[in-house]
Design a protein around this motif. Structure first.
Motif, PDB file in Angstrom:
ATOM      1  N   ASN A 452      20.649 -10.305  -4.293  1.00 49.19           N
ATOM      2  CA  ASN A 452      21.009  -8.919  -4.566  1.00 49.19           C
ATOM      3  C   ASN A 452      22.037  -8.806  -5.682  1.00 49.19           C
ATOM      4  O   ASN A 452      22.044  -7.832  -6.442  1.00 49.19           O
ATOM      5  CB  ASN A 452      21.556  -8.262  -3.303  1.00 49.19           C
ATOM      6  N   ALA A 453      22.918  -9.806  -5.773  1.00 45.54           N
ATOM      7  CA  ALA A 453      23.960  -9.769  -6.795  1.00 45.54           C
ATOM      8  C   ALA A 453      23.393  -9.911  -8.193  1.00 45.54           C
ATOM      9  O   ALA A 453      23.876  -9.301  -9.152  1.00 45.54           O
ATOM     10  CB  ALA A 453      24.998 -10.861  -6.531  1.00 45.54           C
ATOM     11  N   LYS A 454      22.330 -10.728  -8.309  1.00 48.98           N
ATOM     12  CA  LYS A 454      21.736 -11.008  -9.613  1.00 48.98           C
ATOM     13  C   LYS A 454      20.212 -10.942  -9.490  1.00 48.98           C
ATOM     14  O   LYS A 454      19.547 -11.966  -9.330  1.00 48.98           O
ATOM     15  CB  LYS A 454      22.173 -12.390 -10.105  1.00 48.98           C
ATOM     16  N   ALA A 486      32.297 -22.461  -0.855  1.00 46.89           N
ATOM     17  CA  ALA A 486      32.595 -22.924  -2.212  1.00 46.89           C
ATOM     18  C   ALA A 486      31.316 -23.020  -3.044  1.00 46.89           C
ATOM     19  O   ALA A 486      31.294 -22.673  -4.238  1.00 46.89           O
ATOM     20  CB  ALA A 486      33.301 -24.283  -2.161  1.00 46.89           C
ATOM     21  N   HIS A 487      30.242 -23.515  -2.419  1.00 44.86           N
ATOM     22  CA  HIS A 487      28.919 -23.577  -3.058  1.00 44.86           C
ATOM     23  C   HIS A 487      28.495 -22.182  -3.514  1.00 44.86           C
ATOM     24  O   HIS A 487      28.025 -21.990  -4.643  1.00 44.86           O
ATOM     25  CB  HIS A 487      27.932 -24.151  -2.037  1.00 44.86           C
ATOM     26  N   PHE A 488      28.684 -21.212  -2.630  1.00 45.98           N
ATOM     27  CA  PHE A 488      28.326 -19.818  -2.921  1.00 45.98           C
ATOM     28  C   PHE A 488      29.151 -19.258  -4.076  1.00 45.98           C
ATOM     29  O   PHE A 488      28.613 -18.613  -4.994  1.00 45.98           O
ATOM     30  CB  PHE A 488      28.519 -18.987  -1.652  1.00 45.98           C
ATOM     31  N   VAL A 489      30.461 -19.479  -4.052  1.00 48.52           N
ATOM     32  CA  VAL A 489      31.342 -18.952  -5.096  1.00 48.52           C
ATOM     33  C   VAL A 489      30.942 -19.487  -6.460  1.00 48.52           C
ATOM     34  O   VAL A 489      30.867 -18.747  -7.452  1.00 48.52           O
ATOM     35  CB  VAL A 489      32.817 -19.300  -4.790  1.00 48.52           C
ATOM     36  N   LYS A 490      30.660 -20.774  -6.509  1.00 47.18           N
ATOM     37  CA  LYS A 490      30.294 -21.401  -7.783  1.00 47.18           C
ATOM     38  C   LYS A 490      29.011 -20.787  -8.346  1.00 47.18           C
ATOM     39  O   LYS A 490      28.901 -20.531  -9.545  1.00 47.18           O
ATOM     40  CB  LYS A 490      30.119 -22.910  -7.576  1.00 47.18           C
ATOM     41  N   ARG A 491      28.048 -20.518  -7.491  1.00 46.08           N
ATOM     42  CA  ARG A 491      26.790 -19.900  -7.943  1.00 46.08           C
ATOM     43  C   ARG A 491      27.002 -18.442  -8.347  1.00 46.08           C
ATOM     44  O   ARG A 491      26.378 -17.958  -9.297  1.00 46.08           O
ATOM     45  CB  ARG A 491      25.734 -20.016  -6.847  1.00 46.08           C
ATOM     46  N   MET A 492      27.889 -17.742  -7.640  1.00 46.48           N
ATOM     47  CA  MET A 492      28.212 -16.361  -8.046  1.00 46.48           C
ATOM     48  C   MET A 492      28.860 -16.345  -9.422  1.00 46.48           C
ATOM     49  O   MET A 492      28.668 -15.405 -10.207  1.00 46.48           O
ATOM     50  CB  MET A 492      29.131 -15.715  -7.015  1.00 46.48           C
ATOM     51  N   HIS A 493      29.616 -17.375  -9.721  1.00 48.97           N
ATOM     52  CA  HIS A 493      30.257 -17.476 -11.034  1.00 48.97           C
ATOM     53  C   HIS A 493      29.299 -17.940 -12.122  1.00 48.97           C
ATOM     54  O   HIS A 493      29.672 -17.961 -13.303  1.00 48.97           O
ATOM     55  CB  HIS A 493      31.445 -18.430 -10.951  1.00 48.97           C
ATOM     56  N   GLY A 494      28.094 -18.332 -11.742  1.00 43.61           N
ATOM     57  CA  GLY A 494      27.119 -18.782 -12.731  1.00 43.61           C
ATOM     58  C   GLY A 494      27.335 -20.188 -13.220  1.00 43.61           C
ATOM     59  O   GLY A 494      26.881 -20.556 -14.305  1.00 43.61           O
TER      60      GLY A 494
END
Length: 508
Positions: A452-454, A486-494
């Motif tokens: 949903n974010a991207k 942490a895995h999620f945050v890194k992917r949200m940051h691209g």
């Protein structure tokens, strides 16, 4: 309208296709396969066969979506003191180590202005903001003009200011009221937005004075740029909606809720609207809309072909939803003045149950005039656009198939609702942020948020402006949960994730 109806049809088709492809709801689950022996009998179950995890999108190189974490509801005590500062500092250091962008905190009206009109105590918040700034994190602050306690996830009790409660004892019509006269002190009725019933001030003036005091008190932090966003509370749970489904009044999911317009001030507004329309007999709420836990098909108002789509029903629902939009308009106009130069936002709740019915009953009682033949979120997005405000939306982690499996009777469609609201915001060219509605620690939930974010293959590369995670807790601090986060945050940051776990483990 043709475009809108076309989307509704396509959304229903998509839901049915998913059910056909995966009728057992087995996605992402471990399951066994029967083994047939030489005699043709099923002898055992093969337990070591696991389905392959669905391929994950590679989000490296995608736009960065900042990630914030909500602080616990009781971070600040009723005496406006920071609770367990040392423990909180250590938790914030952990969040910083996994590259979280910042945190969100509720700034409670019932704490800061507890004991008297315009007697503000900001002590605990100043200590918190200094701590966050020292750790080089950003802050989202919520102007929380509602009561805490009695709703899902509430683990502390913070009432409205004492002096407001004293006024309420003499004049209970300052609260939202249901058809049977039940009062809800969770927040003030929008009927007094412009009524001088709070010690000579209107509700909107009280909200503005609070926000202006915050802006003056924390000027140094505004200058330093620590505040990335000020979210303005506009109703129960800080959300722009009527308190139509309060658990403390007996509501249980997936009840349709009740209309909350029976205080004397909103009834006066309804009478004026009916007179202006030339039908004084319409100055009333529906008498066949059921109760908190009714189902749409059991009521004369919300059933298919019911009164919600009659001349009177359309008049009432238009007035009811307009009250909601006008409240947001009044408060945000002053918030924009108080916080000039800082991003402001409003939160809209994700009422996804009964979305697959014609009336969308639960949305209607909450003030979202969004039946199957009308887009109820475009007017809200247009109002936010007027004030350059962002829209913050919930329930982005929920999957429709999961909801249908757990509560098939609710006819819910969170994915369809999220798609509709995000596109209403993007069509209005306003920033749209989001948060999860329920605690989330697993990869599937985080993947849904990322989807949903991207959105995949969006020709305009639209994406969320930020995401706020619900919420900092001992569970999140557990090693495996933190690694997944942490895995999620890194992917949200691209960012690339090939070395993620070794890096995150070293930090944690």
């Amino acid at each position: 309208m043709a475009r809108w109806l076309g989307w509704k049809i396509e959304n229903l088709r998509h839901s049915y296709l998913l059910n056909e492809v995966d009728p057992e709801g087995m996605r992402g689950k471990f399951y066994g396969k029967p083994i047939v022996d030489s005699d043709g009998d099923i002898s055992s179950w093969k337990l070591d066969v696991k389905p392959t995890r669905r391929p994950e999108r590679d989000f490296s190189g995608t736009p960065c979506v900042p990630v914030y974490v909500m602080l616990p509801l009781g971070t600040i005590s009723m005496k406006c003191e920071l609770v367990d500062a040392d423990a909180l500092r250590e938790q914030l250091k952990v969040l910083k180590s996994v590259n979280v962008d910042g945190v969100m905190v509720d700034c409670w009206w019932g704490i800061v202005e507890a004991n008297g009109p315009q007697k503000y105590n900001w002590q605990g918040y100043k200590q918190l903001f200094q701590m966050v700034q020292e750790l080089s994190l950003k802050l989202q602050v919520v102007m929380s003009f509602h009561e805490c306690g009695g709703n899902v996830g509430d683990d502390v009790y913070i009432p409205l200011p004492i002096w407001v409660s004293e006024i309420g004892k003499k004049n209970p019509d300052i609260y939202f009221t249901n058809r049977k006269g039940g009062r809800n002190p969770e927040c003030l009725t929008w009927g007094i937005d412009k009524e001088r019933v709070l010690g000579g001030r209107t509700a909107v003036e009280v909200y503005f004075d609070f926000m202006r005091s915050f802006r003056v008190e924390f000027d140094e932090f505004f200058v330093s740029g620590i505040f990335s966003e000020i979210e303005v509370g506009l109703g129960p749970c800080g959300e722009l909606r009527f308190p139509s489904y309060p658990e403390k009044h007996g509501w249980r999911y997936p009840g349709i809720g009740e209309f909350q317009c029976y205080d004397q001030y909103l009834l006066k507004s309804l009478r004026k609207a009916a007179e202006a329309r030339g039908h004084t007999s319409w100055a009333r709420g529906p008498d066949n809309a059921g109760s908190y836990n009714s189902r749409p098909h059991d009521t004369g108002f919300f059933r298919d072909g019911g009164d919600y789509d009659s001349y009177y029903g359309r008049f009432f629902l238009k007035w009811y939803s307009q009250v909601l939009v006008e409240h947001g308009d009044h408060v945000l106009s002053l918030a924009k003045l108080a916080f000039e130069g800082t991003c402001i936002a409003a939160k809209v709740s994700g009422i996804h149950w009964w979305y697959k019915t014609a009336s969308h009953a639960a949305e209607l009682t909450a003030g979202f005039y969004n039946p199957c033949n009308r887009d109820g979120y475009a007017p809200i997005a247009a109002m936010l656009k007027k004030h350059d405000a962002a829209l913050n939306f919930t329930c982005v982690e929920l999957r429709t198939l999961d909801q249908n499996e757990e509560f098939p009777e609710a006819l819910a469609d969170p994915e369809g609702l999220v798609w509709q609201v995000l596109n209403a915001a993007w069509d209005a060219c306003i920033p749209v942020a989001s948060e999860n509605a329920l605690p989330c620690y697993d990869r599937d939930g985080f993947n849904k948020i990322l989807e949903n974010a991207k959105p995949l293959n969006d020709p305009d590369r639209r994406h969320l402006s930020a995401f706020t995670y619900l919420r900092l807790s001992p569970d999140l601090m557990e090693r495996q949960n933190l690694l997944e986060f942490a895995h999620f945050v890194k992917r949200m940051h691209g960012e690339a994730i090939s070395e993620l776990h070794s890096e995150a483990e070293e930090k944690i």
